[in-house]
Scaffold this active site. Sequence first.
Site, PDB file in Angstrom:
ATOM      1  N   TYR A  70      39.760  28.245  36.412  1.00  0.00           N
ATOM      2  CA  TYR A  70      41.178  28.457  36.209  1.00  0.00           C
ATOM      3  C   TYR A  70      41.679  26.873  35.720  1.00  0.00           C
ATOM      4  O   TYR A  70      41.217  26.035  36.491  1.00  0.00           O
ATOM      5  CB  TYR A  70      41.959  28.698  37.299  1.00  0.00           C
ATOM      6  CG  TYR A  70      41.172  30.155  38.036  1.00  0.00           C
ATOM      7  CD1 TYR A  70      41.488  31.293  37.600  1.00  0.00           C
ATOM      8  CD2 TYR A  70      40.488  29.543  39.049  1.00  0.00           C
ATOM      9  CE1 TYR A  70      40.976  32.300  38.467  1.00  0.00           C
ATOM     10  CE2 TYR A  70      39.708  30.729  39.981  1.00  0.00           C
ATOM     11  CZ  TYR A  70      40.100  32.027  39.439  1.00  0.00           C
ATOM     12  OH  TYR A  70      39.403  33.048  39.996  1.00  0.00           O
ATOM     13  N   ARG A 103      34.862  30.647  31.674  1.00  0.00           N
ATOM     14  CA  ARG A 103      36.046  31.468  31.476  1.00  0.00           C
ATOM     15  C   ARG A 103      37.297  30.974  32.199  1.00  0.00           C
ATOM     16  O   ARG A 103      37.214  30.270  33.474  1.00  0.00           O
ATOM     17  CB  ARG A 103      35.596  32.718  32.091  1.00  0.00           C
ATOM     18  CG  ARG A 103      36.721  33.842  32.039  1.00  0.00           C
ATOM     19  CD  ARG A 103      36.926  34.352  33.502  1.00  0.00           C
ATOM     20  NE  ARG A 103      37.573  33.440  34.197  1.00  0.00           N
ATOM     21  CZ  ARG A 103      37.915  33.834  35.465  1.00  0.00           C
ATOM     22  NH1 ARG A 103      37.974  35.040  35.754  1.00  0.00           N
ATOM     23  NH2 ARG A 103      38.611  33.014  36.352  1.00  0.00           N
ATOM     24  N   GLU A 143      39.927  35.532  29.365  1.00  0.00           N
ATOM     25  CA  GLU A 143      39.561  36.884  29.824  1.00  0.00           C
ATOM     26  C   GLU A 143      41.023  37.795  29.785  1.00  0.00           C
ATOM     27  O   GLU A 143      42.156  37.282  30.023  1.00  0.00           O
ATOM     28  CB  GLU A 143      39.462  36.850  31.455  1.00  0.00           C
ATOM     29  CG  GLU A 143      39.126  37.944  32.132  1.00  0.00           C
ATOM     30  CD  GLU A 143      38.842  37.948  33.534  1.00  0.00           C
ATOM     31  OE1 GLU A 143      38.927  38.872  34.439  1.00  0.00           O
ATOM     32  OE2 GLU A 143      37.930  37.063  33.898  1.00  0.00           O
ATOM     33  N   HIS A 145      43.426  39.791  31.341  1.00  0.00           N
ATOM     34  CA  HIS A 145      43.668  40.123  32.666  1.00  0.00           C
ATOM     35  C   HIS A 145      45.504  39.917  32.842  1.00  0.00           C
ATOM     36  O   HIS A 145      46.150  39.497  32.013  1.00  0.00           O
ATOM     37  CB  HIS A 145      43.397  38.621  33.417  1.00  0.00           C
ATOM     38  CG  HIS A 145      43.361  38.697  34.857  1.00  0.00           C
ATOM     39  ND1 HIS A 145      44.368  38.391  35.680  1.00  0.00           N
ATOM     40  CD2 HIS A 145      42.363  39.131  35.747  1.00  0.00           C
ATOM     41  CE1 HIS A 145      44.161  38.672  37.003  1.00  0.00           C
ATOM     42  NE2 HIS A 145      42.827  38.929  36.795  1.00  0.00           N
ATOM     43  N   ASP A 173      37.580  42.616  30.036  1.00  0.00           N
ATOM     44  CA  ASP A 173      37.773  43.212  31.549  1.00  0.00           C
ATOM     45  C   ASP A 173      38.329  44.625  31.133  1.00  0.00           C
ATOM     46  O   ASP A 173      39.480  44.644  30.780  1.00  0.00           O
ATOM     47  CB  ASP A 173      38.447  42.622  32.233  1.00  0.00           C
ATOM     48  CG  ASP A 173      38.638  43.195  33.669  1.00  0.00           C
ATOM     49  OD1 ASP A 173      38.545  44.448  34.020  1.00  0.00           O
ATOM     50  OD2 ASP A 173      38.349  42.350  34.878  1.00  0.00           O
ATOM     51  N   HIS A 176      41.444  46.010  33.192  1.00  0.00           N
ATOM     52  CA  HIS A 176      42.575  45.303  33.046  1.00  0.00           C
ATOM     53  C   HIS A 176      43.451  45.901  31.642  1.00  0.00           C
ATOM     54  O   HIS A 176      44.518  45.692  31.729  1.00  0.00           O
ATOM     55  CB  HIS A 176      42.641  43.887  33.163  1.00  0.00           C
ATOM     56  CG  HIS A 176      42.327  43.354  34.345  1.00  0.00           C
ATOM     57  ND1 HIS A 176      42.855  44.173  35.459  1.00  0.00           N
ATOM     58  CD2 HIS A 176      41.559  42.308  35.002  1.00  0.00           C
ATOM     59  CE1 HIS A 176      42.510  43.501  36.749  1.00  0.00           C
ATOM     60  NE2 HIS A 176      41.601  42.634  36.363  1.00  0.00           N
ATOM     61  N   HIS A 199      33.467  42.121  31.760  1.00  0.00           N
ATOM     62  CA  HIS A 199      33.882  42.488  33.431  1.00  0.00           C
ATOM     63  C   HIS A 199      33.802  44.124  33.571  1.00  0.00           C
ATOM     64  O   HIS A 199      34.550  44.610  32.902  1.00  0.00           O
ATOM     65  CB  HIS A 199      34.748  41.819  33.853  1.00  0.00           C
ATOM     66  CG  HIS A 199      34.650  40.539  34.482  1.00  0.00           C
ATOM     67  ND1 HIS A 199      35.852  39.442  34.900  1.00  0.00           N
ATOM     68  CD2 HIS A 199      33.571  39.674  34.526  1.00  0.00           C
ATOM     69  CE1 HIS A 199      35.031  38.379  35.208  1.00  0.00           C
ATOM     70  NE2 HIS A 199      33.802  38.340  34.790  1.00  0.00           N
ATOM     71  N   GLU A 256      31.825  43.129  38.733  1.00  0.00           N
ATOM     72  CA  GLU A 256      32.829  42.584  39.859  1.00  0.00           C
ATOM     73  C   GLU A 256      32.920  43.820  40.865  1.00  0.00           C
ATOM     74  O   GLU A 256      33.456  44.663  40.574  1.00  0.00           O
ATOM     75  CB  GLU A 256      33.967  42.171  39.422  1.00  0.00           C
ATOM     76  CG  GLU A 256      34.101  41.162  38.165  1.00  0.00           C
ATOM     77  CD  GLU A 256      35.766  40.513  38.265  1.00  0.00           C
ATOM     78  OE1 GLU A 256      36.082  39.419  38.475  1.00  0.00           O
ATOM     79  OE2 GLU A 256      36.351  41.367  37.614  1.00  0.00           O
TER      80      GLU A 256
END
Length: 286
Positions: A70, A103, A143, A145, A173, A176, A199, A256
């Site tokens: 992050y 990421r 990503e 999210h 993902d 999401h 993901h 995940e």
Amino acid sequence: MNIVLCSISFRHQLVSFPDLIDFAGRTGFSGIELWGVHGRSLLRDRRRELPGLLEDMEARGLGVSMISDYVDLLAPEDQTALLLRRWDNLLDMAHAFRTRKIRIFAGNRASAAATQREWTLCADRVSRLARIAAERGVQLVIETHPHTYADTLDSTLRLLRDAAPSPIGLNLDFLHLWETGTAPIEAYRQLRTWIVNYHVKNVAALEQAGLFESGNVFSPSGKRDGMAALARGAIDYAAVFDQLHQDATPHPIAIEWFGEDPFALLEQERRWLAHWGRPERAAAQA
């Protein structure tokens, strides 16, 4: 298929990196997506052992597929130097773990709340960090999210286009975007130009998608009931994997699992995914 496990699945377990390597090798995974928290811990406490651990991985046909971490892309402009130092440290980590992808999230606020100035700041920083990474042989990966500027299909497409032509990758993902009303296959078809990683996780019902909110996921006492295996949740992952197999996607598919007993569930998920590569499956799809 290129199936990897996410080390974040073991955020509440006392598991060593050698144990994860051994598990991944024994159960047929092709690699490990390394959570930045785990990467920093290994660099701090086991730096001298790291080359040997990575050689052990490579001898087993494994590798670190990506660093997941992050950075605050919406930090005030007077903190830009701090942001760049953190990015430089992450690039050092990527090289230490012999991976070419990092990421991050596109900010920490919902895209619908973005002012034009905030949006421009985020897009400009994504572009700048991606160029810096490319100069060092690494790709920045955004990503999809919630509570980021890539929280819907439209916002993700806008961000990727606004940050162009920098070499940005996308970690799709599926869940999401599905929780915002976008069908997984539609998300894949519209974003495939940028996708470099997937993901995959599932949930028993749409109204339980909030189980994956960070506050719940990272809490040791968070709710886990409703987190579902890929084959048994509300998302039809069989259709997703049929499409990915048909297109012969080379990109890692990272499982995940945020529920209980990650060793058992990850092995179960890997076994379920394995049949997409079998001849009888291919014949059935012909």
